[in-house]
Design a protein around this motif. Structure first.
Motif, mmCIF file in Angstrom:
data_model
loop_
_atom_site.group_PDB
_atom_site.id
_atom_site.type_symbol
_atom_site.label_atom_id
_atom_site.label_comp_id
_atom_site.label_asym_id
_atom_site.label_seq_id
_atom_site.Cartn_x
_atom_site.Cartn_y
_atom_site.Cartn_z
ATOM 1 N N GLN A 9 36.722 35.949 58.197
ATOM 2 C CA GLN A 9 37.232 37.084 57.359
ATOM 3 C C GLN A 9 37.449 36.760 56.015
ATOM 4 O OE1 GLN A 9 41.319 37.487 59.276
ATOM 5 N NE2 GLN A 9 40.723 39.380 60.293
ATOM 6 N N ILE A 10 37.483 37.878 55.066
ATOM 7 C CA ILE A 10 37.421 37.769 53.566
ATOM 8 C C ILE A 10 38.440 38.547 52.937
ATOM 9 C CG2 ILE A 10 34.793 37.211 53.808
ATOM 10 C CD1 ILE A 10 34.321 39.639 52.672
ATOM 11 N N THR A 11 38.764 38.258 51.777
ATOM 12 C CA THR A 11 39.604 39.087 51.045
ATOM 13 C C THR A 11 39.154 39.304 49.622
ATOM 14 O OG1 THR A 11 41.957 39.285 50.454
ATOM 15 C CG2 THR A 11 41.138 37.010 50.309
ATOM 16 N N ALA A 12 39.584 40.243 48.749
ATOM 17 C CA ALA A 12 39.134 40.361 47.525
ATOM 18 C C ALA A 12 40.223 40.806 46.602
ATOM 19 C CB ALA A 12 38.157 41.442 47.261
ATOM 20 N N VAL A 13 40.350 40.155 45.168
ATOM 21 C CA VAL A 13 41.554 40.620 44.373
ATOM 22 C C VAL A 13 40.689 41.091 43.111
ATOM 23 C CG1 VAL A 13 43.235 39.579 42.896
ATOM 24 C CG2 VAL A 13 42.817 38.851 45.366
ATOM 25 N N LYS A 14 41.205 42.207 42.594
ATOM 26 C CA LYS A 14 40.656 42.675 41.426
ATOM 27 C C LYS A 14 41.769 43.649 40.590
ATOM 28 C CE LYS A 14 38.850 46.885 43.119
ATOM 29 N NZ LYS A 14 37.400 47.840 43.155
ATOM 30 N N PRO A 15 41.883 43.842 39.383
ATOM 31 C CA PRO A 15 40.976 43.122 38.378
ATOM 32 C C PRO A 15 41.895 41.917 37.870
ATOM 33 C CG PRO A 15 42.321 44.711 37.408
ATOM 34 C CD PRO A 15 42.409 45.078 38.883
ATOM 35 N N ILE A 16 41.021 41.019 37.538
ATOM 36 C CA ILE A 16 41.647 39.713 36.822
ATOM 37 C C ILE A 16 41.208 39.640 35.345
ATOM 38 C CG2 ILE A 16 41.961 37.213 36.790
ATOM 39 C CD1 ILE A 16 41.621 37.333 39.956
ATOM 40 N N THR A 17 41.998 39.817 34.393
ATOM 41 C CA THR A 17 41.716 39.884 33.036
ATOM 42 C C THR A 17 41.391 38.329 32.593
ATOM 43 O OG1 THR A 17 42.721 41.766 32.529
ATOM 44 C CG2 THR A 17 42.344 40.374 30.775
ATOM 45 N N PRO A 66 27.450 44.273 49.332
ATOM 46 C CA PRO A 66 26.816 43.422 50.311
ATOM 47 C C PRO A 66 26.491 42.238 49.993
ATOM 48 C CG PRO A 66 25.618 45.451 49.752
ATOM 49 C CD PRO A 66 26.796 45.644 48.646
ATOM 50 N N LEU A 67 26.167 41.865 48.712
ATOM 51 C CA LEU A 67 26.052 40.296 48.431
ATOM 52 C C LEU A 67 27.428 39.485 48.591
ATOM 53 C CD1 LEU A 67 23.285 40.333 45.644
ATOM 54 C CD2 LEU A 67 22.998 39.799 47.696
ATOM 55 N N ALA A 68 28.305 40.128 47.812
ATOM 56 C CA ALA A 68 29.540 39.366 47.605
ATOM 57 C C ALA A 68 30.265 39.036 48.918
ATOM 58 C CB ALA A 68 30.547 39.922 46.633
ATOM 59 N N ASP A 69 30.253 40.082 49.672
ATOM 60 C CA ASP A 69 30.879 40.015 50.978
ATOM 61 C C ASP A 69 30.264 39.143 52.139
ATOM 62 O OD1 ASP A 69 32.677 41.979 50.223
ATOM 63 O OD2 ASP A 69 31.976 43.607 51.428
ATOM 64 N N ARG A 70 28.867 39.236 51.926
ATOM 65 C CA ARG A 70 28.025 38.195 52.801
ATOM 66 C C ARG A 70 28.285 36.779 52.459
ATOM 67 N NH1 ARG A 70 25.143 40.041 57.041
ATOM 68 N NH2 ARG A 70 23.863 38.653 57.896
ATOM 69 N N TRP A 71 28.350 36.600 50.787
ATOM 70 C CA TRP A 71 28.483 35.238 50.590
ATOM 71 C C TRP A 71 29.932 34.690 50.747
ATOM 72 C CZ3 TRP A 71 26.173 36.406 45.254
ATOM 73 C CH2 TRP A 71 24.760 36.614 45.175
ATOM 74 N N ALA A 72 30.949 35.501 50.692
ATOM 75 C CA ALA A 72 32.322 35.112 50.819
ATOM 76 C C ALA A 72 32.399 34.721 52.597
ATOM 77 C CB ALA A 72 33.217 36.087 50.614
ATOM 78 N N ALA A 73 31.685 35.607 53.386
ATOM 79 C CA ALA A 73 31.836 35.090 54.694
ATOM 80 C C ALA A 73 31.156 33.981 55.002
ATOM 81 C CB ALA A 73 31.205 36.368 55.637
ATOM 82 N N ALA A 74 30.195 33.454 54.246
ATOM 83 C CA ALA A 74 29.460 32.206 54.478
ATOM 84 C C ALA A 74 30.346 31.123 53.726
ATOM 85 C CB ALA A 74 27.993 32.338 53.853
#
Length: 311
Positions: A9-17, A66-74
């Motif tokens: 499982q992955i998670t994302a946080v935005k925006p970060i200044t 598609p890239l970021a999610d798959r890389w995080a899952a890896a």
């Protein structure tokens, strides 16, 4: 890629200044607007490697899911800055600021790397879960040229002399997807509006994977798809090259499903690019070499529609 990695499982946080120097010392002028990033990461895990990703022209931290999610899952923590050329900033080709955007892009990546601890602290306490000795940069299209400068590539001046050294000591490896070739074959439009598109790869010594599409015909160069292999051919080893015969510039839709720029939509091709990059970087960063070895074996035993070379 091992199934246990892709099942995370992955998670994302935005925006970060992100604080940026004013001016960006040694790397170009001030941005004039805040630098913001998105961080995507596995929900669990420690000693996670990092990828700082530079988007293509006009995109933002919200692209390339598609890239970021798959890389995080890896197993990677992925940091995506929004560069000044993003559509949301409305800086077009004719804007007088555009001439220095390439330098601001480089400054953005330096600011992210220099401020990585603070960024990770705002992304759910990731600073305690990351291995700061295992950091890579990656990019697509213009982002690949931007990322390449942090690997040691330089930009040739009008007189053909190499420009500044923008390499960053924290970067241990990289991945350049559809990277700009040398500038000796630029079209008149590119030569006039994009004079910085003259990379010199002779000093790009950091290990890197170059990804090129066999049907990527740029409107900015009079050469064919081999233009996008220059980063591999003209740089010193160690380097690897993934060539996807039917791939065009977005290699199946890297920036997102049904994106307007995608001329060769193919989710399987996107997955191949994403998994090849993560497998290569896991090996280059000395995390786990098994996925990269398996991918090279698959290329050798496959149907010949994609290949892996190395030097």
């Amino acid at each position: 890629m091992p199934s246990d990695r892709l099942g995370r499982q992955i998670t994302a946080v935005k925006p970060i200044t992100v604080p940026t120097p004013v001016p960006a010392t040694g790397h170009g002028p001030a941005r004039g607007t805040d630098l913001q990033v998105k961080v995507t990461a596995p929900v669990v895990g420690r000693d996670l490697p990092v990828i700082v990703f530079s988007h293509g022209n006009a995109w933002s931290m919200d692209g390339y899911g598609p890239l970021a999610d798959r890389w995080a899952a890896a197993g990677f923590v992925v940091v995506q800055p929004t560069h000044l050329d993003s559509r949301r900033h409305a800086i077009g080709w004719d804007d007088p600021r555009f001439a220095t955007v390439w330098r601001v892009r480089i400054a953005d990546l330096h600011a992210v790397l220099d401020g990585l601890g603070g960024i990770l602290a705002q992304a759910g306490g990731l600073e305690d879960r990351v291995d700061r000795e295992r950091v890579a940069v990656a990019g697509h299209s213009w982002g690949a040229q931007t990322a390449g400068t942090l690997l040691g590539a330089r930009v040739l001046g009008a007189d053909g002399s190499p420009g500044e050294d923008f390499s960053h000591p924290a970067v241990a490896a990289g991945a350049l997807i559809a990277a700009t070739g040398t500038g000796d074959s630029l079209t008149p439009f590119a030569a006039e509006h994009l004079p910085f598109m003259r990379p010199d790869y002779a000093t790009m010594t950091t290990p890197a994977l170059v990804v090129a599409g066999g049907r990527d015909q740029s409107q900015l160069s009079t050469r064919g798809p081999e233009w996008f292999t220059d980063a591999y051919r003209l740089s010193p080893s160690p380097k690897s090259l993934l060539t996807i015969d039917e791939g065009e510039h977005t290699l199946g839709g890297l920036a997102g499903e049904a994106a307007a720029e995608t001329t060769d939509e193919d989710p399987a091709r996107v997955a191949l690019v994403a998994d090849a990059v993560s497998a290569y970087l896991l090996d280059a960063l000395k995390v786990d070499g098994s996925a990269w070895a398996a991918l090279k074996d698959a290329a050798a035993a496959g149907d010949g529609t994609w290949s892996v070379a190395g030097k």
